[in-house]
Write a protein that holds these residues in place. Structure first.
Motif, PDB file in Angstrom:
ATOM      1  N   ASP A 499       0.817  -1.202   0.000  1.00 19.03           N
ATOM      2  CA  ASP A 499       0.000   0.000   0.000  1.00 19.03           C
ATOM      3  C   ASP A 499       0.855   1.258   0.000  1.00 19.03           C
ATOM      4  OD1 ASP A 499      -2.236  -1.545  -0.005  1.00 19.03           O
ATOM      5  OD2 ASP A 499      -2.525  -1.497   2.170  1.00 19.03           O
ATOM      6  N   ASP A 500       2.090   1.163   0.465  1.00 16.32           N
ATOM      7  CA  ASP A 500       2.966   2.331   0.487  1.00 16.32           C
ATOM      8  C   ASP A 500       3.360   2.757  -0.918  1.00 16.32           C
ATOM      9  OD1 ASP A 500       4.676   4.256   1.918  1.00 16.32           O
ATOM     10  OD2 ASP A 500       6.316   3.087   1.049  1.00 16.32           O
ATOM     11  N   ASN A 501       3.245   1.879  -1.898  1.00 14.46           N
ATOM     12  CA  ASN A 501       3.630   2.202  -3.256  1.00 14.46           C
ATOM     13  C   ASN A 501       2.458   2.684  -4.106  1.00 14.46           C
ATOM     14  OD1 ASN A 501       6.489   1.327  -3.166  1.00 14.46           O
ATOM     15  ND2 ASN A 501       5.618  -0.687  -2.797  1.00 14.46           N
ATOM     16  N   GLU A 502       1.266   2.639  -3.570  1.00 10.30           N
ATOM     17  CA  GLU A 502       0.088   3.081  -4.317  1.00 10.30           C
ATOM     18  C   GLU A 502      -0.242   4.512  -3.943  1.00 10.30           C
ATOM     19  OE1 GLU A 502      -4.614   1.853  -4.807  1.00 10.30           O
ATOM     20  OE2 GLU A 502      -3.133   0.358  -4.185  1.00 10.30           O
ATOM     21  N   ALA A 503      -0.517   5.319  -4.957  1.00  6.70           N
ATOM     22  CA  ALA A 503      -0.817   6.735  -4.715  1.00  6.70           C
ATOM     23  C   ALA A 503      -2.118   6.867  -3.935  1.00  6.70           C
ATOM     24  CB  ALA A 503      -0.912   7.466  -6.043  1.00  6.70           C
ATOM     25  N   ASP A 504      -2.119   7.713  -2.921  1.00  5.09           N
ATOM     26  CA  ASP A 504      -3.318   7.988  -2.145  1.00  5.09           C
ATOM     27  C   ASP A 504      -3.526   9.499  -2.071  1.00  5.09           C
ATOM     28  OD1 ASP A 504      -1.295   8.723  -0.450  1.00  5.09           O
ATOM     29  OD2 ASP A 504      -1.650   7.152   1.020  1.00  5.09           O
ATOM     30  N   PRO A 558      -5.528   6.644  -7.692  1.00  8.11           N
ATOM     31  CA  PRO A 558      -4.473   6.432  -8.690  1.00  8.11           C
ATOM     32  C   PRO A 558      -4.873   6.870 -10.098  1.00  8.11           C
ATOM     33  CG  PRO A 558      -4.617   4.540  -7.231  1.00  8.11           C
ATOM     34  CD  PRO A 558      -5.784   5.411  -6.913  1.00  8.11           C
ATOM     35  N   ARG A 559      -6.160   6.700 -10.478  1.00 15.25           N
ATOM     36  CA  ARG A 559      -6.588   7.151 -11.806  1.00 15.25           C
ATOM     37  C   ARG A 559      -6.575   8.669 -11.896  1.00 15.25           C
ATOM     38  NH1 ARG A 559     -11.797   5.447 -14.147  1.00 15.25           N
ATOM     39  NH2 ARG A 559     -10.750   6.180 -16.021  1.00 15.25           N
ATOM     40  N   VAL A 560      -6.933   9.347 -10.818  1.00 13.48           N
ATOM     41  CA  VAL A 560      -6.850  10.814 -10.817  1.00 13.48           C
ATOM     42  C   VAL A 560      -5.397  11.265 -10.951  1.00 13.48           C
ATOM     43  CG1 VAL A 560      -7.260  12.892  -9.445  1.00 13.48           C
ATOM     44  CG2 VAL A 560      -8.974  11.078  -9.476  1.00 13.48           C
ATOM     45  N   MET A 561      -4.509  10.586 -10.246  1.00 10.89           N
ATOM     46  CA  MET A 561      -3.089  10.943 -10.352  1.00 10.89           C
ATOM     47  C   MET A 561      -2.556  10.651 -11.751  1.00 10.89           C
ATOM     48  SD  MET A 561       0.082   9.764  -7.959  1.00 10.89           S
ATOM     49  CE  MET A 561       1.769   9.811  -8.577  1.00 10.89           C
ATOM     50  N   GLN A 562      -3.021   9.570 -12.370  1.00 11.04           N
ATOM     51  CA  GLN A 562      -2.586   9.277 -13.734  1.00 11.04           C
ATOM     52  C   GLN A 562      -3.084  10.351 -14.698  1.00 11.04           C
ATOM     53  OE1 GLN A 562      -3.580   5.359 -15.064  1.00 11.04           O
ATOM     54  NE2 GLN A 562      -2.888   5.710 -17.160  1.00 11.04           N
ATOM     55  N   TRP A 563      -4.302  10.862 -14.474  1.00 11.01           N
ATOM     56  CA  TRP A 563      -4.818  11.952 -15.300  1.00 11.01           C
ATOM     57  C   TRP A 563      -3.984  13.219 -15.119  1.00 11.01           C
ATOM     58  CZ3 TRP A 563      -7.502  16.391 -13.326  1.00 11.01           C
ATOM     59  CH2 TRP A 563      -8.026  17.236 -14.328  1.00 11.01           C
ATOM     60  N   THR A 565      -0.629  13.355 -14.007  1.00 12.43           N
ATOM     61  CA  THR A 565       0.818  13.250 -14.258  1.00 12.43           C
ATOM     62  C   THR A 565       1.192  12.215 -15.307  1.00 12.43           C
ATOM     63  OG1 THR A 565       1.159  11.574 -12.532  1.00 12.43           O
ATOM     64  CG2 THR A 565       1.219  13.877 -11.851  1.00 12.43           C
ATOM     65  N   GLY A 566       0.244  11.343 -15.693  1.00 11.50           N
ATOM     66  CA  GLY A 566       0.583  10.274 -16.618  1.00 11.50           C
ATOM     67  C   GLY A 566       0.854   8.947 -15.939  1.00 11.50           C
ATOM     68  N   GLN A 567       1.160   8.954 -14.658  1.00 10.14           N
ATOM     69  CA  GLN A 567       1.434   7.722 -13.919  1.00 10.14           C
ATOM     70  C   GLN A 567       0.519   7.646 -12.714  1.00 10.14           C
ATOM     71  OE1 GLN A 567       5.636   8.962 -12.962  1.00 10.14           O
ATOM     72  NE2 GLN A 567       5.084   8.326 -10.893  1.00 10.14           N
ATOM     73  N   GLY A 568       0.014   6.433 -12.445  1.00 10.35           N
ATOM     74  CA  GLY A 568      -0.893   6.250 -11.325  1.00 10.35           C
ATOM     75  C   GLY A 568      -0.232   5.649 -10.102  1.00 10.35           C
ATOM     76  N   HIS A 569       1.099   5.581 -10.093  1.00  9.09           N
ATOM     77  CA  HIS A 569       1.835   4.978  -8.986  1.00  9.09           C
ATOM     78  C   HIS A 569       2.865   5.963  -8.462  1.00  9.09           C
ATOM     79  CE1 HIS A 569       4.326   4.448 -12.554  1.00  9.09           C
ATOM     80  NE2 HIS A 569       5.372   4.378 -11.755  1.00  9.09           N
ATOM     81  N   LYS A 570       3.287   5.743  -7.234  1.00  9.55           N
ATOM     82  CA  LYS A 570       4.400   6.518  -6.706  1.00  9.55           C
ATOM     83  C   LYS A 570       5.677   6.114  -7.439  1.00  9.55           C
ATOM     84  CE  LYS A 570       2.470   6.727  -2.001  1.00  9.55           C
ATOM     85  NZ  LYS A 570       2.715   6.393  -0.575  1.00  9.55           N
ATOM     86  N   PRO A 571       6.592   7.042  -7.673  1.00  7.81           N
ATOM     87  CA  PRO A 571       7.855   6.662  -8.317  1.00  7.81           C
ATOM     88  C   PRO A 571       8.546   5.549  -7.542  1.00  7.81           C
ATOM     89  CG  PRO A 571       7.645   9.056  -8.233  1.00  7.81           C
ATOM     90  CD  PRO A 571       6.517   8.497  -7.431  1.00  7.81           C
ATOM     91  N   LEU A 572       9.079   4.557  -8.269  1.00  5.87           N
ATOM     92  CA  LEU A 572       9.705   3.414  -7.614  1.00  5.87           C
ATOM     93  C   LEU A 572      11.015   3.799  -6.942  1.00  5.87           C
ATOM     94  CD1 LEU A 572       9.064   0.655 -10.316  1.00  5.87           C
ATOM     95  CD2 LEU A 572       7.724   1.180  -8.287  1.00  5.87           C
ATOM     96  N   LEU A 573      11.798   4.666  -7.582  1.00  7.23           N
ATOM     97  CA  LEU A 573      13.061   5.110  -6.988  1.00  7.23           C
ATOM     98  C   LEU A 573      12.790   6.104  -5.870  1.00  7.23           C
ATOM     99  CD1 LEU A 573      15.459   5.615 -10.036  1.00  7.23           C
ATOM    100  CD2 LEU A 573      15.827   4.085  -8.107  1.00  7.23           C
TER     101      LEU A 573
END
Length: 597
Positions: A499-504, A558-563, A565-573
């Motif tokens: 859950d820490d890697n999913e945008a909230d 996550p879909r709102v964040m993808q709209w 920024t283009g990505q629906g996840h937190k950056p992996l690095l």
């Protein structure tokens, strides 16, 4: 015409020996078996070790033993090479290319075979050891491998060396060493009470506390695996994992701790992306999965090893990174939905048993998409079963670790439940036999029956996983999986901390940078009200149930964040996550610019 000619003695016909015209070829000796040709920096490293590229003259009538003697004369290290070798070539293009084997004849490698394989010397050959690995330590400048090379003298340290080695020597030369000095000394800061002197020989490394009368005795380094006379602990080098620059002294310490985090794996993958060309994909959003998979497979001008550039049909956006991340996010989501399935209470999914998708090569394409996504800023495919990842990383499967919780096929999962619950199994006899069970079908054998169903449900998926693993060979990711499976598991297998890697909602609001108007104005008050409304909106959809409306996907954070920024996840690095920001601008004049919107 009718005159009789005098009979003359038959004179023997003198046949002239065929003169075989020699030709020259470029041949490069590699230190170990590999799938791609070496980069320019790799060639310099090979050259210092007495390997690398040479130009030799070959005659068409040369046999295998004569060719071996010629190669051993050019590469003395071949004399101790065990396990055999093969010739490869990398036809077409420049840069790092995939090597293809040149199969030997029944008589081995001959001059005529090499002439045909290289088109009379126009194509370079690569000699690859099969079962042995040659040492890459730099050789002394007086080594046999450098005898034929032109020599030059370093203007700083007056050391005579082969001309091709001078480029690497200039980087580390500080004018403190002579040609006969094989001792490398280094001192700590002048403020330290104790000064350390490190003496490096061909076989040992010792540390001692010097005294005013100490005078090191020069040692003669061994020819094999001996350090170059110009090696210095102050020379800078790059860590191949995290790509950071260190001095040689720091690099020795850093090497023992680097590679302990998933970030190091991502940096290594990113460093292997070939930016010399683009892997361009133009796809429509209609029937996205099918079109994206087909277009990925049809590209000829680039490969998945190049930089991915995406264009959506009918849209004017230029891919500077955001469109690529949007494409990878959507495609990995579709791959999870179309090619994988899940049953039971355990987390993770396994492939859907589909021979048609296997025939189309979709699982290999999925593996390529997974690797490109990890290397170029996309999401991680974190939805695989543990046993699926174990096969991808090792290339083998331990059937003893498989349990009924690993079955994801709906029909077989239901069959296991029926076998466990029912006492009369006659109604499912045909289904049980089709799973490979050959014993008596009775309640006393329930455990053996369930075991047969589990093995049938999982082992039939091996060809699909095998094709998926071939797709992971982009950037040689399979080698990284084998060596660092513990670090790479984080990218494929879901865990309790995912859950820490999913945008909230909190992640978006904490990383928004609103460009507010002057404090105290009406515009600033309206802007703050909009920001507060956005936060309330994100928190509401985060707490709502994910219920889809027909074919429409549910609205999630996550879909709102993808709209946005283009990505629906937190950056992996973690470094990219810390720098991740969303600039928020307010358009107060929208009605004047677009009155009809």
């Amino acid at each position: 015409m009718f005159k009789k000619k005098k009979k003359t003695a038959n004179t023997p016909i003198q046949s002239k020996a065929t003169a075989w015209k020699p030709f020259t070829i470029n041949i490069c000796l590699l230190n170990k078996i590999t799938e791609t040709s070496p980069s320019p920096s790799d060639e310099l490293e090979l050259l210092q070790a007495g390997l690398g590229k040479r130009t030799i003259t070959v005659s068409s009538n040369m046999n295998h033993s004569e060719l071996c003697k010629l190669l051993e004369a050019e590469f003395p290290k071949m004399r101790s090479l065990a396990g055999g070798w093969l010739l490869y070539k990398a036809p077409g293009g420049s840069g790092r290319r995939r090597l293809t084997v040149v199969p030997p004849d029944s008589e081995g490698y001959t001059g005529s075979l090499i002439k045909m394989a290289t088109t009379s010397g126009k194509t370079a050959l690569y000699m690859v050891p099969l079962q042995d690995e040659l040492c890459l330590d730099p050789l002394p400048f007086s080594a046999e491998e450098f005898v034929k090379m032109p020599k030059v003298e370093c203007r700083t340290c007056q050391t005579t060396m082969p001309l091709p080695v001078l480029y690497m020597h200039v980087k580390s030369c500080g004018g403190t060493q002579s040609a006969d000095d094989n001792e490398i000394t280094g001192a700590d800061n002048d403020d330290d009470d104790e000064v350390k002197i490190v003496a490096v020989t061909a076989s040992t490394e010792t540390t001692a506390t010097p005294n005013p009368t100490f005078s090191p005795t020069p040692t003669t380094p061994l020819q094999t695996c001996s350090p170059a006379p110009t090696t210095s602990y102050e020379e800078e080098g790059q860590c191949p994992i995290c790509l950071e620059i260190f001095t040689q002294r720091q690099l020795l310490i850093h090497a023992s701790i680097c590679g302990d985090s998933p970030d190091d794996v991502l940096k290594l993958l990113a460093s292997r992306v070939d930016n010399s060309k683009d892997f361009k994909i133009c796809v429509s959003r209609t029937d996205f999965f099918q079109r994206a998979m087909v277009q990925w497979q049809r590209q000829k001008k680039g490969t998945p090893g190049n930089t991915l550039r995406v264009t959506f049909l009918g849209e004017a956006g230029v891919d500077s990174g955001a469109i690529r991340k949007e494409f990878l996010t959507d495609l990995i989501g579709e791959i999870e939905k179309r090619l994988f399935e899940h049953q039971g209470h355990q987390s993770g999914k396994s492939p859907i048993y589909s021979l048609s998708d296997l025939e189309k090569g979709y699982f290999r394409t999925a593996g390529e998409v997974f690797t490109v996504s990890l290397a170029q800023g996309g999401p991680a495919p974190r939805f695989l079963r543990q046993w699926c990842f174990d096969y991808l990383s090792a290339g083998d499967l331990d059937e003893a670790n498989l349990t009924k919780d690993d079955v994801d096929d709906a029909e077989l999962f239901e069959l296991i439940q029926k076998v466990e619950e029912e006492t009369d199994l006659s109604a499912w006899t045909n289904d049980i036999i089709s799973c490979g069970y050959t014993g008596l079908i009775k309640p006393d054998n329930k455990e053996a029956i369930i075991r047969s169903i589990v093995l049938h449900a999982t082992l039939r998926l091996i060809p699909l996983l095998k094709q998926l693993r071939k797709g992971l060979q982009v950037y040689n990711f399979v080698d990284i999986l084998q060596d660092h499976c513990g670090l790479c598991q984080h990218f494929f297998v879901p865990t309790a901390v995912d859950d820490d890697n999913e945008a909230d909602a909190d992640f978006i609001m904490q990383n928004i940078l609103p460009k507010l108007s002057e404090k105290g104005t009406m515009r600033e008050a309206r802007e703050m009200a909009i920001v507060n409304f956005l936060q309330d909106f994100l928190q509401e959809i985060e707490s709502a149930d994910d219920i889809s409306d027909g074919d429409t996907l549910p609205l999630t954070v996550p879909r709102v964040m993808q709209w946005l920024t283009g990505q629906g996840h937190k950056p992996l690095l973690m470094s990219e996550r810390q720098e991740f920001k969303i600039a928020l601008h307010f358009d107060h004049d929208c009605h004047q610019r677009m009155p009809a919107h």
